[in-house]
Write a protein that holds these residues in place. Structure first.
Motif, PDB file in Angstrom:
ATOM      1  N   UNK A  95       5.197 -36.616  29.951  1.00  0.00           N
ATOM      2  CA  UNK A  95       3.959 -35.865  30.170  1.00  0.00           C
ATOM      3  C   UNK A  95       3.205 -36.411  31.375  1.00  0.00           C
ATOM      4  N   UNK A  96       3.041 -37.715  31.432  1.00  0.00           N
ATOM      5  CA  UNK A  96       2.273 -38.325  32.518  1.00  0.00           C
ATOM      6  C   UNK A  96       2.938 -38.084  33.874  1.00  0.00           C
ATOM      7  N   UNK A  97       4.268 -38.153  33.901  1.00  0.00           N
ATOM      8  CA  UNK A  97       4.991 -37.908  35.146  1.00  0.00           C
ATOM      9  C   UNK A  97       4.796 -36.465  35.601  1.00  0.00           C
ATOM     10  N   UNK A 111       8.192 -27.553  30.918  1.00  0.00           N
ATOM     11  CA  UNK A 111       8.476 -28.907  30.452  1.00  0.00           C
ATOM     12  C   UNK A 111       7.351 -29.424  29.575  1.00  0.00           C
ATOM     13  N   UNK A 112       6.126 -29.330  30.060  1.00  0.00           N
ATOM     14  CA  UNK A 112       5.011 -29.852  29.263  1.00  0.00           C
ATOM     15  C   UNK A 112       4.816 -29.046  27.981  1.00  0.00           C
ATOM     16  N   UNK A 116       4.980 -30.799  24.312  1.00  0.00           N
ATOM     17  CA  UNK A 116       3.897 -30.604  23.345  1.00  0.00           C
ATOM     18  C   UNK A 116       4.429 -30.041  22.034  1.00  0.00           C
ATOM     19  N   UNK A 117       5.344 -29.073  22.107  1.00  0.00           N
ATOM     20  CA  UNK A 117       5.957 -28.545  20.888  1.00  0.00           C
ATOM     21  C   UNK A 117       6.641 -29.657  20.099  1.00  0.00           C
ATOM     22  N   UNK A 118       7.379 -30.492  20.801  1.00  0.00           N
ATOM     23  CA  UNK A 118       8.076 -31.585  20.129  1.00  0.00           C
ATOM     24  C   UNK A 118       7.059 -32.524  19.477  1.00  0.00           C
ATOM     25  N   UNK A 119       6.077 -32.933  20.241  1.00  0.00           N
ATOM     26  CA  UNK A 119       5.107 -33.904  19.770  1.00  0.00           C
ATOM     27  C   UNK A 119       4.315 -33.384  18.567  1.00  0.00           C
ATOM     28  N   UNK A 120       4.023 -32.098  18.565  1.00  0.00           N
ATOM     29  CA  UNK A 120       3.174 -31.528  17.521  1.00  0.00           C
ATOM     30  C   UNK A 120       3.953 -31.036  16.305  1.00  0.00           C
ATOM     31  N   UNK A 121       5.170 -30.505  16.509  1.00  0.00           N
ATOM     32  CA  UNK A 121       5.770 -29.757  15.404  1.00  0.00           C
ATOM     33  C   UNK A 121       7.261 -30.004  15.191  1.00  0.00           C
ATOM     34  N   UNK A 122       7.832 -30.998  15.841  1.00  0.00           N
ATOM     35  CA  UNK A 122       9.271 -31.224  15.697  1.00  0.00           C
ATOM     36  C   UNK A 122       9.610 -31.885  14.364  1.00  0.00           C
ATOM     37  N   UNK A 206      16.727 -31.755  29.073  1.00  0.00           N
ATOM     38  CA  UNK A 206      16.981 -31.294  27.709  1.00  0.00           C
ATOM     39  C   UNK A 206      15.741 -30.625  27.128  1.00  0.00           C
ATOM     40  N   UNK A 207      14.584 -31.234  27.294  1.00  0.00           N
ATOM     41  CA  UNK A 207      13.375 -30.661  26.722  1.00  0.00           C
ATOM     42  C   UNK A 207      12.991 -29.349  27.387  1.00  0.00           C
ATOM     43  N   UNK A 208      13.221 -29.262  28.684  1.00  0.00           N
ATOM     44  CA  UNK A 208      12.879 -28.025  29.398  1.00  0.00           C
ATOM     45  C   UNK A 208      13.635 -26.834  28.816  1.00  0.00           C
TER      46      UNK A 208
END
Length: 245
Positions: A95-97, A111-112, A116-122, A206-208
């Motif tokens: 995120x910071x990058x 990407x962000x 965020x989806x991963x961080x909030x709901x994975x 991968x996240x993108x």
């Protein structure tokens, strides 16, 4: 709010969660209770420490501090920092990058958004291959009825702190973004090993691609009394069939 820490979805954070809530009941602010009873790699600080106009993720990366409000959402965020420190740090680095490269605009970008989806709901799943095949196909009858016995060899673990917050007051339609990579069965129930494995999988490319599969989590055998009846899974508003090609 009273949290039923004995619920199966809280298994990975229950011990620390009980200790933090007990400290809060004695008058400790949430950041201090987290630092004392659920320490992570970064220090929890009051939300007031975040300067106006500075991006939350950039502040974390720059200060090794996590702004924390006095609410359930941030309680669960702190507990996941405690349980999955390497993975949370990797998500924050990404995120910071991205913020450093593109700034903070009205739209996060793919990407962000995915981070965020991963961080909030994975959620993470360690399970035999027949369960994974059914999940990928959204074959809910196969996944939860025909293969019901295979869930005894599976472990589903919520990662997203918003997902955990919703599960504090559970309802049938709660759906996780299941990380599409199976947790290796060789890792067993060693959650430190899960964390190291997960952190190594979380890269920008991968996240993108948004590597998620939907999973209505209260369909998991043993997670909700009502799902013992196969008719529970006939609700197509929750257990949606695959989209037509």
């Amino acid at each position: 709010m009273a949290i039923h820490w004995s619920a199966p979805w809280f298994a990975s954070v229950a011990e620390a969660g009980r200790a933090v809530q007990a400290a809060q009941a004695q008058g400790l602010p949430l950041p201090e209770a987290l630092n004392r009873h659920a320490p992570g790699p970064l220090r929890a600080v009051s939300q007031s420490a975040l300067p106006e106009g500075q991006a939350y993720e950039a502040f974390i990366a720059a200060t090794a501090s996590v702004p924390t409000r006095e609410n359930l959402h941030d309680l669960f965020n702190g507990l996941i920092w405690h349980r999955f420190p390497a993975s949370k740090r990797q998500l924050n680095r990404l995120q910071a990058k991205a913020i450093a490269a593109d700034g903070v605009g009205a739209v996060r970008g793919p990407l962000r958004d995915a981070i965020t989806l991963f961080d909030e709901n994975a959620a993470l799943l360690q399970a035999p291959e027949p369960l994974w095949r059914a999940l990928r196909a959204r074959d809910w009858t196969e996944l939860f009825v025909a293969q019901r016995g295979a869930w005894a060899r599976a472990r589903l673990l919520p990662f997203g702190h918003a997902l955990l917050e919703k599960l504090a007051q559970p309802y049938k339609s709660i759906t996780a973004h299941m990380f599409a990579l199976p947790v290796p069965e060789s890792l067993g129930d060693d959650l430190a090993a899960w964390d190291a494995w997960l952190a190594a999988q979380l890269d920008a490319s991968r996240l993108r691609a948004k590597p998620f599969k939907p999973l209505p989590v209260l369909g998991v055998p043993g997670w909700w009394d009502g799902n013992a009846d196969p008719a529970f899974y006939a609700d197509v508003a929750v257990f949606r069939p695959p989209r037509a090609a």
